[in-house]
Design an enzyme around this catalytic site. Structure first.
Site, PDB file in Angstrom:
ATOM      1  N   ASP A   7       0.884  -1.166   0.000  1.00  0.00           N
ATOM      2  CA  ASP A   7       0.000   0.000   0.000  1.00  0.00           C
ATOM      3  C   ASP A   7       0.923   1.217   0.000  1.00  0.00           C
ATOM      4  O   ASP A   7       1.446   1.604   1.042  1.00  0.00           O
ATOM      5  CB  ASP A   7      -0.898  -0.008   1.236  1.00  0.00           C
ATOM      6  CG  ASP A   7      -1.862   1.171   1.262  1.00  0.00           C
ATOM      7  OD1 ASP A   7      -2.205   1.691   0.185  1.00  0.00           O
ATOM      8  OD2 ASP A   7      -2.268   1.577   2.367  1.00  0.00           O
ATOM      9  N   GLU A  67      -1.543  -1.367  -5.006  1.00  0.00           N
ATOM     10  CA  GLU A  67      -2.808  -0.663  -5.180  1.00  0.00           C
ATOM     11  C   GLU A  67      -2.606   0.452  -6.199  1.00  0.00           C
ATOM     12  O   GLU A  67      -1.587   1.142  -6.174  1.00  0.00           O
ATOM     13  CB  GLU A  67      -3.268  -0.083  -3.844  1.00  0.00           C
ATOM     14  CG  GLU A  67      -4.687   0.435  -3.871  1.00  0.00           C
ATOM     15  CD  GLU A  67      -5.187   0.777  -2.481  1.00  0.00           C
ATOM     16  OE1 GLU A  67      -6.126   0.109  -2.028  1.00  0.00           O
ATOM     17  OE2 GLU A  67      -4.630   1.694  -1.862  1.00  0.00           O
ATOM     18  N   ASP A 140      -2.445   1.094   7.138  1.00  0.00           N
ATOM     19  CA  ASP A 140      -1.647   0.937   5.916  1.00  0.00           C
ATOM     20  C   ASP A 140      -1.172  -0.510   5.772  1.00  0.00           C
ATOM     21  O   ASP A 140      -1.088  -1.041   4.669  1.00  0.00           O
ATOM     22  CB  ASP A 140      -0.435   1.878   5.943  1.00  0.00           C
ATOM     23  CG  ASP A 140      -0.855   3.333   6.012  1.00  0.00           C
ATOM     24  OD1 ASP A 140      -1.330   3.847   4.988  1.00  0.00           O
ATOM     25  OD2 ASP A 140      -0.725   3.933   7.087  1.00  0.00           O
TER      26      ASP A 140
END
Length: 186
Positions: A7, A67, A140
């Site tokens: 992430d 992502e 996160d």
């Protein structure tokens, strides 16, 4: 298959390393990379790169799931996120990892069942799915584990789909030839 989920962020980058076996998922490692706000931006990117490189060397993942960028209203933040993503993509290429990326909506849907899930809902489902009992896990980090799970689910789905295509029997000579072009003598 071992997947490194990331992430990305210029201030905090979460990562999670998971693998799949007959017994279920195994969590190898997860954490939040926090380069610190005092160093300049190129140093932060290098710190993220170096940390993820150590993770890759330690666990030897075959896939890196990332992502896709979320574009908010702040152009400067989007540019910085793009630079961090670029460094992570180069890292994946340098280690010949299969690189896949998923939108936040895809990740949420694959883990929580809905693309509109909150970060807290995603964290809850990740902890349940991976049997993690960590009350202090950063969002996160749980997002990174969700990205890794999404990578596993999507890869397994694609493999099953490919197997199904290959194992389907031909119903005509034309279909057989299309499925098996190597048998045609020219």
């Amino acid at each position: 298959m071992i997947t490194l989920g990331v992430d990305p962020g210029s201030i905090v980058t979460g990562y999670g390393v998971i693998g799949k076996s007959e017994a279920g998922f195994r969590v190898f490692d997860y954490s939040a990379i926090r380069p610190g706000g005092k160093c300049d931006f190129p140093q932060r990117i290098k710190y993220i790169y170096d940390t993820l490189e150590k993770v890759i060397c330690a666990y030897k993942p075959t896939q890196l799931s990332l992502e896709t960028a979320f574009y908010g209203k702040n152009a400067q933040s989007a540019l910085k996120l793009g630079q961090v993503r670029g460094a992570i993509i180069i890292l994946a290429m340098n280690y010949n990892l299969k690189f896949v990326e998923y939108s936040p909506r895809e990740v949420k849907k694959s883990v929580a069942g809905t693309g509109n899930a909150s970060k807290e809902q995603v964290a809850y489902m990740v902890k349940k799915m991976l049997s993690i009992d960590d009350e202090k896990m950063a969002l996160d980090t749980s997002d990174a584990l969700a990205i890794a799970l999404c990578g596993h689910f999507k890869s397994a789905s694609m493999a099953a789909s490919e197997f199904k295509k290959q194992s389907r029997k031909a119903t005509s000579w034309g279909e057989y030839i299309l499925q098996n072009p190597q048998v045609v003598v020219k």
